[in-house]
Design an enzyme around this catalytic site. Structure first.
Site, PDB file in Angstrom:
ATOM      1  N   GLU A 249     -39.206 -17.005 111.160  1.00 55.24           N
ATOM      2  CA  GLU A 249     -38.571 -15.978 111.982  1.00 55.24           C
ATOM      3  C   GLU A 249     -37.371 -15.419 111.216  1.00 55.24           C
ATOM      4  OE1 GLU A 249     -36.601 -15.910 116.487  1.00 55.24           O
ATOM      5  OE2 GLU A 249     -36.527 -17.751 115.298  1.00 55.24           O
TER       6      GLU A 249
ATOM      7  N   CYS B  66     -40.479 -19.355 117.406  1.00 53.09           N
ATOM      8  CA  CYS B  66     -39.316 -20.185 117.722  1.00 53.09           C
ATOM      9  C   CYS B  66     -39.301 -20.689 119.168  1.00 53.09           C
ATOM     10  CB  CYS B  66     -38.042 -19.422 117.364  1.00 53.09           C
ATOM     11  SG  CYS B  66     -36.619 -20.518 117.057  1.00 53.09           S
TER      12      CYS B  66
ATOM     13  N   LYS C  39     -41.940 -11.353 120.153  1.00 56.33           N
ATOM     14  CA  LYS C  39     -41.596 -12.635 120.768  1.00 56.33           C
ATOM     15  C   LYS C  39     -41.443 -12.492 122.281  1.00 56.33           C
ATOM     16  CE  LYS C  39     -37.946 -16.157 120.294  1.00 56.33           C
ATOM     17  NZ  LYS C  39     -36.648 -16.402 119.597  1.00 56.33           N
TER      18      LYS C  39
END
Length: 260
Positions: free
Chosen positions: A40, A142, A106
């Site tokens: 990321e 993440c 995300k």
């Protein structure tokens, strides 16, 4: 499928980070990898204003990554930032090469441990899977790793390998949580999980997540197959898709679910 996890420390400069991508892909391709995963925020580290750096996936930064991927005939997955309609940015995972060029925005934003990602980042809404030869790859970023339903959804859509990119914030217990969560998501989706994080910069920014390293590959049974330490490095692994099939026969948790 041979994959490489390139554990780097991004800088605030997207051009400099392209050179990290170029070097990592070159080394990964030389090692025989067909999939190259970066963390990321590969485009630029957290802790800097992101709005002025964001570009669409058809912009020059992503286009250069695509050129690098095509030069070495690999699939590259790397974190970047793209413009959102409301003036914020999307935290986007670029997937490019081997006939693919798309982004995953995300879904779960890191509004935790005193950090508010949603202040500058807009959430995505759509899980993404990508065909790759005889394999289907899922992607996640993440904080997504704390939400098992996303990993189950990716498995329902055919994924047997999930690529997870992270810039994992340091702190008490965070390394143990990282490894536990990666292993748990592999076990409850019965997928391989390849989790690539930012390396530990050893000078963490207290206002933004940077990285702790420890990129980890977990098998569909939740075992640690391979792992790096804190510093920059590359992890090359051979992923056996047959292990997914045999695991799902012996531990059919996806088929046995009653609540979704």
């Amino acid at each position: 499928m041979r994959a490489a996890l390139c554990q780097i420390t991004s800088t605030p400069d997207p051009s400099a980070n392209l050179e990290l991508v170029r070097s990592g892909v070159r080394s990964a391709a030389a090692a025989g990898a067909s999939v190259v995963l970066f963390p990321e925020a590969t485009m630029a580290c957290f802790g800097v204003p992101l709005g002025g750096l964001a570009e669409p996936v058809d912009g020059p930064w992503a286009g250069t990554v695509r050129d690098i991927a095509e030069e070495h005939d690999v699939l590259v997955v790397a974190g970047m930032f793209t413009p959102a309609p409301d003036g914020r940015v999307f935290n986007t995972l670029l997937v490019t090469g081997r006939g693919q060029h798309l982004g995953y925005d995300k879904i779960h934003l890191f509004d935790a441990f005193g950090f508010a990602e949603s202040r500058t980042v807009a959430p995505g809404s759509t899980p993404v899977t990508v065909p790759f030869g005889d394999t289907v790859l899922g992607v996640a970023t993440c904080y997504d790793v704390r939400f098992p339903e996303l990993f189950g959804t990716l498995a329902d859509r055919g994924a047997t390998v999930i690529l997870l990119a992270a810039s994992w914030g340091a702190g008490e217990g965070k390394l143990a949580q990282w490894e536990l969560l990666v292993r748990a998501r592999a076990l409850d989706s019965t997928c391989w999980v390849l989790a690539c994080g930012q390396a530990d910069p050893h000078t963490p920014d207290p206002k933004a997540p940077t990285g702790i390293g420890y990129s980890t590959v977990a098998t569909p049974t939740g075992e640690v197959h391979a792992q790096l330490a804190a510093d920059p490095g590359m992890l090359v692994v051979d992923v056996d898709p047959g292990l997914v099939e045999s695991t799902r026969q012996s531990i059919p948790v996806l088929a046995n679910r009653r609540l979704r």
